[in-house]
Design an enzyme around this catalytic site. Structure first.
Site, PDB file in Angstrom:
ATOM      1  N   PHE A 199       0.841  -1.196   0.000  1.00  0.00           N
ATOM      2  CA  PHE A 199       0.000   0.000   0.000  1.00  0.00           C
ATOM      3  C   PHE A 199       0.875   1.244   0.000  1.00  0.00           C
ATOM      4  O   PHE A 199       2.071   1.196   0.293  1.00  0.00           O
ATOM      5  CB  PHE A 199      -0.939   0.005   1.217  1.00  0.00           C
ATOM      6  CG  PHE A 199      -0.222   0.050   2.538  1.00  0.00           C
ATOM      7  CD1 PHE A 199       0.044   1.265   3.164  1.00  0.00           C
ATOM      8  CD2 PHE A 199       0.196  -1.122   3.159  1.00  0.00           C
ATOM      9  CE1 PHE A 199       0.708   1.307   4.378  1.00  0.00           C
ATOM     10  CE2 PHE A 199       0.865  -1.088   4.379  1.00  0.00           C
ATOM     11  CZ  PHE A 199       1.121   0.129   4.986  1.00  0.00           C
ATOM     12  N   CYS A 200       0.251   2.363  -0.355  1.00  0.00           N
ATOM     13  CA  CYS A 200       0.927   3.661  -0.363  1.00  0.00           C
ATOM     14  C   CYS A 200      -0.146   4.738  -0.213  1.00  0.00           C
ATOM     15  O   CYS A 200      -1.313   4.425   0.006  1.00  0.00           O
ATOM     16  CB  CYS A 200       1.735   3.849  -1.638  1.00  0.00           C
ATOM     17  SG  CYS A 200       0.758   3.671  -3.152  1.00  0.00           S
ATOM     18  N   THR A 201       0.217   5.983  -0.323  1.00  0.00           N
ATOM     19  CA  THR A 201      -0.722   7.071  -0.033  1.00  0.00           C
ATOM     20  C   THR A 201      -1.917   7.091  -0.974  1.00  0.00           C
ATOM     21  O   THR A 201      -3.069   7.080  -0.543  1.00  0.00           O
ATOM     22  CB  THR A 201      -0.003   8.428  -0.086  1.00  0.00           C
ATOM     23  OG1 THR A 201       1.133   8.389   0.769  1.00  0.00           O
ATOM     24  CG2 THR A 201      -0.934   9.554   0.344  1.00  0.00           C
TER      25      THR A 201
END
EC number: 1.14.-.-
Length: 312
Positions: free
Chosen positions: A176-178
């Site tokens: 996941f990331c922003t």
């Protein structure tokens, strides 16, 4: 004051004419009073911008008039003040810089996981959960049970994976990331490296915070964002963090009580590692910021440290 709309967007799509797109895209932003930075590359578009409701709607109408961008998605949040100082469209080799030739999400990508299904996936003990963001982002918030690679830039991610994980042993990987762009590109890299089942959070942390009720959430802390808000809470309201202009690290309320915190110049994370040249530059930049504030003007000098995060 009327709320400012903050829109985070990206799309991996082949744009052979990305150089020619720059000027009309920039003009569309300027004509509609939209600020922020957009990156264009042959592999797609990425960025965060802000403006009035009408301005943001006009931008997306222009983008979606191109058949290649007709289905581009974005995440919205809101604030009372304009979070960006400038309007820029930059041409890049990559819209998020991994630095590994041949990695192409337009050709190969992992399995998208909707926000509503994310908790079930990462609660599976057989799933390796990796946060693909930079260390200073992870420090202020992440998902329960996530691994922190402790990278300072996305370029370090491939070496981290090579050093720590084996496709033969780690069968299921979730990332996941922003906003979704890093983990999407990371998933393409992981598949190319031989990992069999690779998942990534569609829309990123911001979409998760928007859709998953806090009482059901596995997110812990604030989420770093790429504008002057610095962080947002679970309800997407502005967090309590500031950002050090010298080292880019988020600065908490506790950090700001430290004797090593000098606004715009140093913080507890960097006070003992800055060169005198860097300090002098930071002092001059802070002086110009204060002068601009006194005149009730946007800060006119230097690049905003949050803008550079888009590229790292």
């Amino acid at each position: 004051m009327t709320s400012i709309v903050v829109a985070a967007l990206y799309k991996f799509v082949t744009l052979d004419d990305y150089v020619a797109l720059r000027e009309p895209l920039l003009q569309t932003l300027l004509d509609n009073g939209v600020k922020g930075t957009l990156l264009l590359a042959e592999e797609g578009i990425n960025g965060t911008v802000s403006g009035s409701r009408e301005g943001i709607d006009a931008l997306f109408a222009w983008l979606r008039s191109d058949p290649r961008l007709a289905d581009i998605e974005h995440k919205e949040s809101y604030c009372d003040e304009q979070p960006f100082y400038r309007t820029k469209v930059k041409l890049k080799k990559e819209i998020v810089t991994l630095g590994v030739p041949g990695v192409d999400p337009n050709k190969q990508v992992g399995q998208y996981v909707e926000a509503k299904d994310w908790n079930a996936l990462i609660s599976d003990p057989e799933v390796l959960l990796i946060d693909t963001r930079n260390d200073y982002e992870v420090a202020i918030g992440t998902f329960e049970g996530a691994v922190d690679p402790k990278t300072r830039s996305f370029r370090e991610f491939p070496e981290y994976i090579k050093a720590h994980y084996d496709p033969a042993r780690h069968k299921k990987v979730a990332m996941f990331c922003t906003g979704g762009i890093r983990c999407e590109k990371a998933s393409s890299y992981m598949l190319g490296a031989g990992f069999e089942e690779v998942f990534h959070l569609k829309g990123g942390i911001l979409k998760y915070l928007e859709e998953v009720p806090q009482e059901q959430s596995l997110w812990r802390g604030d989420c770093f964002v790429f504008d002057n808000r610095v962080t947002v809470r679970h309800d997407l309201s502005e967090g309590e963090y500031d950002q050090c202009h010298a080292c880019r690290n988020p600065v908490s309320l506790e950090d700001r009580q430290s004797e090593h915190y000098v606004p715009g110049i140093s913080c507890p994370h960097c006070w003992d590692s800055l060169s005198e040249k860097t300090r002098a530059g930071a002092r001059e930049r802070q002086k110009q910021i204060e002068l601009a504030r006194q005149r009730n003007q946007p800060h006119p000098l230097g690049r905003d440290p949050r803008q550079s995060t888009l590229e790292n």
